[in-house]
Design an enzyme around this catalytic site. Structure first.
Site, PDB file in Angstrom:
ATOM      1  N   ASP A   1       0.837  -1.193   0.000  1.00  0.00           N
ATOM      2  CA  ASP A   1       0.000   0.000   0.000  1.00  0.00           C
ATOM      3  C   ASP A   1       0.872   1.243   0.000  1.00  0.00           C
ATOM      4  OD1 ASP A   1      -2.896   1.168   0.648  1.00  0.00           O
ATOM      5  OD2 ASP A   1      -1.444   2.237   1.899  1.00  0.00           O
TER       6      ASP A   1
ATOM      7  N   TYR B   1       2.992  10.217  -0.268  1.00  0.00           N
ATOM      8  CA  TYR B   1       3.964   9.698   0.687  1.00  0.00           C
ATOM      9  C   TYR B   1       5.374  10.035   0.206  1.00  0.00           C
ATOM     10  CZ  TYR B   1       0.037   6.822   2.360  1.00  0.00           C
ATOM     11  OH  TYR B   1      -1.176   6.385   2.835  1.00  0.00           O
TER      12      TYR B   1
ATOM     13  N   LEU C   1      -0.991  -0.646  14.188  1.00  0.00           N
ATOM     14  CA  LEU C   1      -0.202  -0.636  15.418  1.00  0.00           C
ATOM     15  C   LEU C   1      -0.241   0.721  16.112  1.00  0.00           C
ATOM     16  CD1 LEU C   1       2.897  -2.739  14.262  1.00  0.00           C
ATOM     17  CD2 LEU C   1       0.827  -3.511  15.455  1.00  0.00           C
TER      18      LEU C   1
ATOM     19  N   LYS D   1       6.456   0.326  21.470  1.00  0.00           N
ATOM     20  CA  LYS D   1       7.572   1.252  21.232  1.00  0.00           C
ATOM     21  C   LYS D   1       7.669   2.338  22.294  1.00  0.00           C
ATOM     22  CE  LYS D   1       8.693  -0.796  17.396  1.00  0.00           C
ATOM     23  NZ  LYS D   1       9.902  -1.625  17.323  1.00  0.00           N
TER      24      LYS D   1
ATOM     25  N   ARG E   1       4.125  11.790  13.631  1.00  0.00           N
ATOM     26  CA  ARG E   1       3.444  11.413  14.871  1.00  0.00           C
ATOM     27  C   ARG E   1       3.447  12.538  15.901  1.00  0.00           C
ATOM     28  NH1 ARG E   1       6.501   5.711  15.625  1.00  0.00           N
ATOM     29  NH2 ARG E   1       8.202   7.069  14.950  1.00  0.00           N
TER      30      ARG E   1
ATOM     31  N   ALA F   1       6.804  -1.089   8.888  1.00  0.00           N
ATOM     32  CA  ALA F   1       8.039  -1.672   9.428  1.00  0.00           C
ATOM     33  C   ALA F   1       9.179  -0.712   9.133  1.00  0.00           C
ATOM     34  CB  ALA F   1       8.316  -3.035   8.806  1.00  0.00           C
TER      35      ALA F   1
ATOM     36  N   GLN G   1      11.725  -6.515  11.066  1.00  0.00           N
ATOM     37  CA  GLN G   1      10.362  -6.200  11.502  1.00  0.00           C
ATOM     38  C   GLN G   1       9.331  -6.735  10.523  1.00  0.00           C
ATOM     39  OE1 GLN G   1       9.841  -2.068  12.461  1.00  0.00           O
ATOM     40  NE2 GLN G   1      11.144  -2.184  14.266  1.00  0.00           N
TER      41      GLN G   1
END
Length: 325
Positions: free
Chosen positions: A51, A56, A216, A224, A237, A290, A295
């Site tokens: 995806d 992005y 997640l 994390k 974030r 990941a 990961q």
């Protein structure tokens, strides 16, 4: 790897997918070599859903994914998007007009190094463009063979149903994880759907693939963050009020309880969070992020075991207060 099949899409889709958002540097910790290695690790693990979106990294993520898939394009289901344009100053706007979509697809195909996209998703609704105009563009692209399936991301179910009658919709994508089950916002952007109550049952009823994003909770459900969070300004974030605002402690407390169960089971926390989604009826492929090939392997490993009914009940008791958080 576990594969899931929906009636509207011919190919089986891996239950774990790869989110390529970070390829463009969204976590402030990406490089091209590492991103290419993650794609190769995913393919080797049997993952076939990737995806991505033009916005992005402002084209970077699509370009890297295209490079990584050279010689292995036939092994991948590429789900990219349209509808977010940006200017030289990286200011973004929504645009699902026919002219914009027909222009975007050409840039996307060039960056990906392919002549078709498997699932072409409209990234966010564009209130200024009639649905019929967007549908006209998608019908043209489908007939030309440049796209195979149509997807909608973050759309109301009323608009999804309307577009189904105009062009056909084979896939939906929305925000969904253990602590964001029927979220009302994403980074303070209002959401016009309720994932668990509306999108999941409708996607299943209509035979559509459903791809949950942020499974997640941007790292919270991967264990994390054990106490405070200190993001760089480049890390998106830092603008998520659920991670840096007054509600963070509430989310963290629940995540810590989930982490305890993961430790009891001897499983990585991220596998527990991914399996909670995978075992939900209607979930097709989880868009898992990941930051390393290792990961990727951990995420893929979530398909090697199931959560028992007893443990699922324990988890559901923890997340129940977040059903409408």
């Amino acid at each position: 790897m576990i594969y899931k099949q929906v009636s509207s899409i011919k190919e089986p889709i891996s239950a774990i997918g790869i989110g390529c958002w970070n390829f463009g540097g969204g976590w402030d910790s990406s490089c091209e070599k590492n991103s290419v290695s993650m794609v190769h690790a995913a393919l080797d693990a049997g993952i076939n859903l990737f995806d991505v979106a033009p916005v992005y990294g402002y084209g970077v993520s699509e370009t890297i994914l295209g490079k990584a898939l050279q010689g292995r394009r036939d092994k991948a289901i590429i789900a990219t998007k349209a509808g977010i344009k940006w200017d030289d100053s990286k200011n973004t706007r929504f645009d699902l007009s026919k002219d914009s979509i027909l222009s975007e697809i050409e840039d996307t195909l060039t960056r990906l190094g392919t002549d078709y996209v498997d699932i072409y998703q409209m990234h966010w609704p564009d209130p200024s463009t009639p649905l019929s105009e967007t549908a006209e563009a998608l019908s043209q692209l489908r007939k030309s063979g440049k796209i195979r399936y149509v997807g909608l991301s973050n759309f109301s179910q009323a608009d999804v149903e309307a577009l189904m009658g105009m062009v056909g919709v084979e896939c939906q994508q929305s925000l969904y994880n253990m602590l964001e089950r029927n979220p009302t916002s994403y980074h303070e952007i209002p959401l016009v759907y309720r994932t668990e109550d509306e999108v999941l049952p409708n996607a299943e009823k209509w035979g559509q693939a459903f791809l949950p994003y942020s499974p997640l909770f941007q790292g919270l459900l991967a264990g994390k963050f054990t106490d405070g969070i200190d993001f760089s300004r480049k890390d998106v974030r830092s603008s998520n009020p659920k991670l840096v605002g007054p509600e963070f402690r509430r989310y963290l407390a629940a995540a810590n309880e989930i982490h305890k169960i993961a430790n009891e089971l001897g499983r990585p926390m991220e596998q527990l969070a991914l399996n909670w989604l995978r075992q939900k009826s209607g979930v097709t492929s989880i868009i898992s992020g990941a930051s390393s090939p290792a990961q990727v392997g951990t995420n893929a490993g979530s398909c090697e075991w199931d959560i028992s009914e007893a443990d699922m009940a324990r988890l559901d008791a923890i997340v129940e207060p977040f059903k409408y958080a």
